[in-house]
Scaffold this active site. Sequence first.
Site, mmCIF file in Angstrom:
data_model
loop_
_atom_site.group_PDB
_atom_site.id
_atom_site.type_symbol
_atom_site.label_atom_id
_atom_site.label_comp_id
_atom_site.label_asym_id
_atom_site.label_seq_id
_atom_site.Cartn_x
_atom_site.Cartn_y
_atom_site.Cartn_z
ATOM 1 N N HIS A 1 0.841 -1.201 0.000
ATOM 2 C CA HIS A 1 0.000 0.000 0.000
ATOM 3 C C HIS A 1 0.881 1.258 0.000
ATOM 4 O O HIS A 1 0.662 2.178 -0.787
ATOM 5 C CB HIS A 1 -0.927 -0.035 1.219
ATOM 6 C CG HIS A 1 -1.774 1.186 1.409
ATOM 7 N ND1 HIS A 1 -3.152 1.157 1.339
ATOM 8 C CD2 HIS A 1 -1.439 2.483 1.664
ATOM 9 C CE1 HIS A 1 -3.614 2.400 1.537
ATOM 10 N NE2 HIS A 1 -2.593 3.215 1.745
ATOM 11 N N GLU A 2 1.901 1.260 0.881
ATOM 12 C CA GLU A 2 2.774 2.447 0.977
ATOM 13 C C GLU A 2 3.578 2.647 -0.301
ATOM 14 O O GLU A 2 3.709 3.771 -0.792
ATOM 15 C CB GLU A 2 3.726 2.335 2.172
ATOM 16 C CG GLU A 2 3.061 2.323 3.535
ATOM 17 C CD GLU A 2 1.938 3.302 3.684
ATOM 18 O OE1 GLU A 2 2.010 4.406 3.123
ATOM 19 O OE2 GLU A 2 0.951 2.962 4.360
ATOM 20 N N HIS B 1 1.923 4.337 -3.183
ATOM 21 C CA HIS B 1 1.876 5.806 -3.116
ATOM 22 C C HIS B 1 3.044 6.431 -3.884
ATOM 23 O O HIS B 1 2.908 7.513 -4.451
ATOM 24 C CB HIS B 1 1.936 6.291 -1.657
ATOM 25 C CG HIS B 1 0.626 6.251 -0.930
ATOM 26 N ND1 HIS B 1 -0.459 7.026 -1.292
ATOM 27 C CD2 HIS B 1 0.226 5.558 0.166
ATOM 28 C CE1 HIS B 1 -1.459 6.801 -0.451
ATOM 29 N NE2 HIS B 1 -1.078 5.906 0.442
HETATM 30 NI NI NI Z 1 -2.359 5.299 1.994
#
Ligand code: NI
Length: 182
Positions: free
Chosen positions: A142-143, A146
């Site tokens: 998820h990170e 980004h």
């Molecule tokens: Ni996030």
Amino acid sequence: MTIRTVLRLGEPLLNQCSEAVIDPGSAETSRIIEDMFDTMKHYQGVGLAAPQIGVLKRIVIFGFKDNERYPDQPPVPETILINPVIKVLDSSCESDWEGCLSIPGMRGRVSRPVRIQYTGLTPQGEMIDREVEGFHARVVQHECDHLDGILYVQRLDDMREFGFQDELDANHRYDTPPPCDS
Ligand code: NI
């Protein structure tokens, strides 16, 4: 202590690709990381990526110790990863709910690879190299998304499994504990 504004979905910086960090040990990098921790802890996130505070650099942080929402999950060590690289270890995927500090109040169900290897540098210039699975693997993916301008909403399998956290809570839509933001 500097709590930075977390950019929210719709802010175009969140959709941009971040640049590699040239000097992980610089004072500038260290200041960014400090702000990221202050901000993540203030908003009770379990992870944060630099672009979420408007810095387009390839830096992510994550980790938690005893999170009451995840009593069964082994703690994820507090980690700073600079210029991270993820390698998916096998084809098995798992679907689970995610939240994001850039999409406050919302949750969505996302399918991701279960087992990954990740590498990256610490601010001291040491290499981190780990093989992880489950929640730990999900947070890292998820990170790192980004850093490529990708938010979890771009990975939703089914828009019907996306909604406001309080409605999802009230309607008992989770089959796992409600997720934290990251
Ligand atoms: Ni996030």
